[in-house]
Structure formats: C-alpha cells, structure tokens
Design an enzyme around this catalytic site. Structure first.
Site, PDB file in Angstrom:
ATOM      1  N   CYS A   1       0.839  -1.200   0.000  1.00 13.31           N
ATOM      2  CA  CYS A   1       0.000   0.000   0.000  1.00 13.31           C
ATOM      3  C   CYS A   1       0.876   1.253   0.000  1.00 13.31           C
ATOM      4  CB  CYS A   1      -0.915  -0.020   1.224  1.00 13.31           C
ATOM      5  SG  CYS A   1      -1.934   1.440   1.354  1.00 13.31           S
TER       6      CYS A   1
ATOM      7  N   CYS B   1      -0.350   4.061   2.204  1.00 15.61           N
ATOM      8  CA  CYS B   1      -0.128   3.870   3.639  1.00 15.61           C
ATOM      9  C   CYS B   1       1.336   4.140   3.993  1.00 15.61           C
ATOM     10  CB  CYS B   1      -0.433   2.441   4.081  1.00 15.61           C
ATOM     11  SG  CYS B   1      -1.923   1.755   3.382  1.00 15.61           S
ATOM     12  N   ASP B   2       2.260   3.669   3.149  1.00 20.52           N
ATOM     13  CA  ASP B   2       3.666   3.626   3.557  1.00 20.52           C
ATOM     14  C   ASP B   2       4.604   4.513   2.748  1.00 20.52           C
ATOM     15  OD1 ASP B   2       2.891   1.640   5.353  1.00 20.52           O
ATOM     16  OD2 ASP B   2       3.172   0.063   3.876  1.00 20.52           O
TER      17      ASP B   2
HETATM   18  C1  LIG Z   1      -5.320   1.914  -2.115  1.00 19.50           C
HETATM   19  C2  LIG Z   1      -6.757   1.771  -2.580  1.00 19.50           C
HETATM   20  C3  LIG Z   1      -7.412   2.864  -3.101  1.00 19.50           C
HETATM   21  C4  LIG Z   1      -8.733   2.751  -3.529  1.00 19.50           C
HETATM   22  N1  LIG Z   1      -9.348   3.863  -4.028  1.00 19.50           N
HETATM   23  C5  LIG Z   1     -10.642   3.781  -4.416  1.00 19.50           C
HETATM   24  C6  LIG Z   1     -11.326   4.932  -4.898  1.00 19.50           C
HETATM   25  O1  LIG Z   1     -10.756   6.021  -4.993  1.00 19.50           O
HETATM   26  N2  LIG Z   1     -12.618   4.792  -5.262  1.00 19.50           N
HETATM   27  C7  LIG Z   1     -13.278   3.598  -5.175  1.00 19.50           C
HETATM   28  O2  LIG Z   1     -14.461   3.539  -5.513  1.00 19.50           O
HETATM   29  N3  LIG Z   1     -12.662   2.500  -4.736  1.00 19.50           N
HETATM   30  C8  LIG Z   1     -11.362   2.553  -4.366  1.00 19.50           C
HETATM   31  N4  LIG Z   1     -10.711   1.431  -3.907  1.00 19.50           N
HETATM   32  C9  LIG Z   1     -11.453   0.149  -3.913  1.00 19.50           C
HETATM   33  C10 LIG Z   1     -12.378   0.078  -2.708  1.00 19.50           C
HETATM   34  O3  LIG Z   1     -11.623   0.319  -1.540  1.00 19.50           O
HETATM   35  C11 LIG Z   1     -13.039  -1.279  -2.630  1.00 19.50           C
HETATM   36  O4  LIG Z   1     -13.683  -1.562  -3.855  1.00 19.50           O
HETATM   37  C12 LIG Z   1     -14.080  -1.312  -1.525  1.00 19.50           C
HETATM   38  O5  LIG Z   1     -13.486  -0.970  -0.278  1.00 19.50           O
HETATM   39  C13 LIG Z   1     -14.740  -2.676  -1.414  1.00 19.50           C
HETATM   40  O6  LIG Z   1     -15.637  -2.625  -0.363  1.00 19.50           O
HETATM   41  P1  LIG Z   1     -16.078  -3.933   0.450  1.00 19.50           P
HETATM   42  O7  LIG Z   1     -16.999  -3.446   1.494  1.00 19.50           O
HETATM   43  O8  LIG Z   1     -16.542  -4.973  -0.488  1.00 19.50           O
HETATM   44  O9  LIG Z   1     -14.746  -4.525   1.078  1.00 19.50           O
HETATM   45  P2  LIG Z   1     -13.608  -3.875   1.990  1.00 19.50           P
HETATM   46  O10 LIG Z   1     -13.621  -2.403   1.951  1.00 19.50           O
HETATM   47  O11 LIG Z   1     -12.361  -4.577   1.596  1.00 19.50           O
HETATM   48  O12 LIG Z   1     -14.022  -4.348   3.461  1.00 19.50           O
HETATM   49  C14 LIG Z   1     -13.946  -5.685   3.852  1.00 19.50           C
HETATM   50  C15 LIG Z   1     -14.266  -5.780   5.320  1.00 19.50           C
HETATM   51  O13 LIG Z   1     -14.395  -7.150   5.695  1.00 19.50           O
HETATM   52  C16 LIG Z   1     -13.758  -7.342   6.931  1.00 19.50           C
HETATM   53  N5  LIG Z   1     -13.437  -8.773   7.069  1.00 19.50           N
HETATM   54  C17 LIG Z   1     -12.672  -9.570   6.283  1.00 19.50           C
HETATM   55  N6  LIG Z   1     -12.631 -10.817   6.769  1.00 19.50           N
HETATM   56  C18 LIG Z   1     -13.400 -10.819   7.887  1.00 19.50           C
HETATM   57  C19 LIG Z   1     -13.734 -11.799   8.853  1.00 19.50           C
HETATM   58  N7  LIG Z   1     -13.289 -13.063   8.780  1.00 19.50           N
HETATM   59  N8  LIG Z   1     -14.552 -11.453   9.885  1.00 19.50           N
HETATM   60  C20 LIG Z   1     -15.031 -10.187   9.996  1.00 19.50           C
HETATM   61  N9  LIG Z   1     -14.753  -9.222   9.095  1.00 19.50           N
HETATM   62  C21 LIG Z   1     -13.927  -9.532   8.075  1.00 19.50           C
HETATM   63  C22 LIG Z   1     -12.549  -6.423   6.882  1.00 19.50           C
HETATM   64  O14 LIG Z   1     -12.046  -6.148   8.186  1.00 19.50           O
HETATM   65  C23 LIG Z   1     -13.197  -5.185   6.246  1.00 19.50           C
HETATM   66  O15 LIG Z   1     -13.812  -4.386   7.205  1.00 19.50           O
HETATM   67  C24 LIG Z   1      -9.410   1.512  -3.459  1.00 19.50           C
HETATM   68  C25 LIG Z   1      -8.736   0.406  -2.921  1.00 19.50           C
HETATM   69  C26 LIG Z   1      -7.426   0.538  -2.470  1.00 19.50           C
HETATM   70  C27 LIG Z   1      -6.721  -0.652  -1.890  1.00 19.50           C
END
Ligand SMILES: Cc1cc2nc3c(=O)[nH]c(=O)nc-3n(C[C@H](O)[C@H](O)[C@H](O)COP(=O)(O)OP(=O)(O)OC[C@H]3O[C@@H](n4cnc5c(N)ncnc54)[C@H](O)[C@@H]3O)c2cc1C
Length: 314
Positions: free
Chosen positions: A136, A139-140
């Site tokens: 990341c 982050c870093d």
């Molecule tokens: C550096 C970076 C920049 C990004 N920038 C953008 C942007 O500008 N615009 C955009 O639209 N998207 C962006 N994205 C993509 C976006 O972050 C993801 O598409 C989005 O966060 C997906 O959402 P989600 O809720 O599916 O999963 P996530 O956000 O990945 O959340 C997953 C959750 O599940 C939890 N979890 C996992 N396993 C377990 C378990 N066993 N028990 C309990 N909880 C668990 C985790 O702790 C977390 O809270 C970016 C991604 C990254 C890495």
C-alpha cells in the site's frame, strides 16, 4: 458456559458494502450486528483521497468517508463489534458464527468481507514485509526510509499505476515492473504513468527474489526477463506490490458456492446458495471493485435480507 449472542442480522465486514447493508437493515428495524474484522472501515481507510464517490465534489478522505458511513448506520441502531469471524456453520438455523472464540447466532447473514492483496510468492517477500516490502503506497510511501530512494512497483493494472504515480512524490525514481510489454491499466492511467519522467517501466519482467534478508531490510530485487531469460539485480529501498486481490472467503469454503478464484457466486440477486445468507461487495465482485458498487450491493443485500426475514415471519 460460553455466551451465545442471538442476532436477527449479522453483517460480516465493515467496508462500504458492510456499512451500507447496516444502514439499510438498521432503518428496517433489524438491529444489524456488524463484525468489523481486522480492518474496520475496510480497504478505503488505506487511501487518502477518494475522488469518485458521488456526493463529494472536492473528494473525501477514505477514512473520513468510512467513519461517516459507520456513524450514519449507527444513528439508526446498527451495532459494531471489533471481531473477526473464524468459523461459520450455515447448515443449521439459526446460523452460527464463531467470533474470537464466542458464538454468535443469526437469522440472516450478509457476507461483506472484501478482498485482500495478492502476494508475489518470491523468496524474501514475507520476511521483509514492513521492512521495505509493502502492499500500500498510500499507507507507507511517505515513510522516511523511502524518501529520495529508488523504489519498485510490481504490477500493470490501475492499482499499480496509482501506486507508482503516488510514489513519484517521494522516491528518486520509480521502476514499474510488469510481466507483459504493455500496461493492463485504463488508458488515462497508462498515459499518466508513461508520460511521467520519474517512472521507468521495466517490461516483460518478474521479480524472483527480494534482497536482503540478512540485512533485515530491502536493498534490491532480482529480476528475470521472461522473453530472454536474462537475470539482473535492481537496487531499491522499497518494493510496492500491486498485483491484484484475492477475496476474503476462505472461512466459507465448503458451505458457500464460489468460483475457482474464491469469489462468491450470487443466486437470485444477492442471495448465495444458502437461503438466508447474502453477499455484497468485493468478496463477490472481481469486475468493478469500487466503493460505490460495493455500497450498492450492500444496499441490495440488505433489502434482500429484509424480504427474506419478512417471508420467514421472524
Ligand atoms: C489503495 C486503494 C485505493 C482505492 N481507491 C478507491 C477509490 O478512490 N474509489 C473507489 O471507488 N474504490 C477505491 N478502492 C477500492 C475500494 O476500496 C473497494 O472496492 C471497496 O473498499 C470494497 O468494499 P467492500 O466493502 O466490499 O470490502 P472492503 O472495503 O475490503 O471491506 C472488507 C471488510 O471485511 C472485513 N473482514 C474480512 N474478513 C473478515 C472476517 N473473517 N470477519 C469479519 N470481518 C472480516 C474487513 O475487516 C473489512 O472491514 C481503493 C482500494 C485501495 C486498496
């Protein structure tokens, strides 16, 4: 005797999918219980500025956006617990989840566990994680150890391009290592990267080893050219790996139907193969992978769960 918590709806995950599902189920009076997992707020908390989430014309900090989503859901009665699900039993009703050693039972479950970064698998990578190997840049990248130093980004998609561009603020030069001879990223990102004088693409190449485990810090990488087979060493202070994601679905294996890569296969909207278990976000989406699409799926999963519970008269 171990305590068993009984909930109507448990949401596994606290990213945009999880918190949107929580908002909708909370407003439907289902008192959702959100298990945040090890990354409260999900992946967006690792990015500084989100410019494509509707409603924020100037952009919004990823952490702030997720804090706002949480507050909005909590305002309507959602409860969060900082726990990770270790095991599930979807063969019985109510469903059973083991969370940090405790059992939580639920009438309906929404899986919103997202996806994690992929590892390279090269020698030295794991041992030097946090010692120069990172997944990341946002982050870093600003850490003193990377400032004015040569850095390496591995990958050829939008994420790798984003990482490389971000790192131009800190590194002296950014080598972008890609296994093919052209980027996979969108045209706008590719153009930005290829026109940036600080980014030097290294085509047709893979990293086969990260140095130097003996010194307990990153000093360089061994490269292999896939076309010629030639090996070389490239000095660097940081290795930023951006080669894609794997869904966080291992704990559901054998119970929830997934594709070969572990992405959950939806049935009838957001339902899984188990009636009463729904899915939302990147854990089932390898195509769009955006905050807004994850949030949209969270909304849909909440509505589907609400209708399922109403039909069960629970
Ligand atoms: C550096 C970076 C920049 C990004 N920038 C953008 C942007 O500008 N615009 C955009 O639209 N998207 C962006 N994205 C993509 C976006 O972050 C993801 O598409 C989005 O966060 C997906 O959402 P989600 O809720 O599916 O999963 P996530 O956000 O990945 O959340 C997953 C959750 O599940 C939890 N979890 C996992 N396993 C377990 C378990 N066993 N028990 C309990 N909880 C668990 C985790 O702790 C977390 O809270 C970016 C991604 C990254 C890495």
């Amino acid at each position: 005797m171990l305590r068993v918590l009984m909930k109507k709806v448990v949401i596994i995950g606290s990213g945009p999918a999880g918190w949107t599902a929580a908002l909708y189920t909370a407003r439907a009076n289902l008192q959702p219980f959100v298990l945040t997992g090890g990354q409260p707020g999900g992946l967006l908390t690792t990015t500084s500025i989100v410019e494509n989430y509707p409603g924020f014309p100037e952009g919004v900090d990823g952490y702030e956006l997720m804090t706002r989503m949480q507050k909005q859901a909590e305002r309507f009665g959602a409860k969060a617990s900082f726990g990770s699900v270790e095991k599930v039993d979807f063969s019985r009703r109510p469903f059973a989840l083991v969370v940090d050693g405790e059992t939580v039972e639920a009438d309906a479950v929404i899986i919103a566990t997202g996806a994690s970064h992929r590892h390279l698998g090269a020698p030295g990578e794991d041992l030097l994680e946090t010692k120069g190997v990172t997944y990341c840049a946002t982050c870093d990248g600003a850490l003193p150890v990377f400032r004015n130093q040569p850095l390496i980004v591995i990958g050829g998609g939008d994420s790798a391009c984003e990482e490389a561009l971000y790192l131009t603020r800190f590194g002296s030069v950014i080598h972008l290592i890609h296994r093919r001879d052209a980027l996979r990223a969108s045209k706008i990102m590719s153009d930005r990267v290829l026109s940036n004088p600080k980014i030097k693409p290294v085509w047709d190449s893979v990293v086969t080893e990260v140095f130097d485990v003996k010194q307990d810090k990153v000093t360089g990488v061994k490269l292999k050219n896939l076309k010629t087979g030639a090996e070389s060493v490239l000095d660097c202070a940081g290795v930023f790996i951006a080669i894609g994601h794997a869904p966080n679905t291992g704990i559901f294996k054998g119970q929830i139907e997934m594709d070969a890569n572990g992405y959950i296969i939806p049935k009838n909207g957001t339902m899984t193969n188990v009636p009463g278990v729904f899915m939302a976000g990147d854990c089932s989406d390898h195509v769009y992978r955006q905050a807004i699409t994850a949030a949209g799926m969270g909304c849909a999963a909440a509505i589907d769960a609400e209708r399922f519970l109403a039909a069960q008269d629970r």
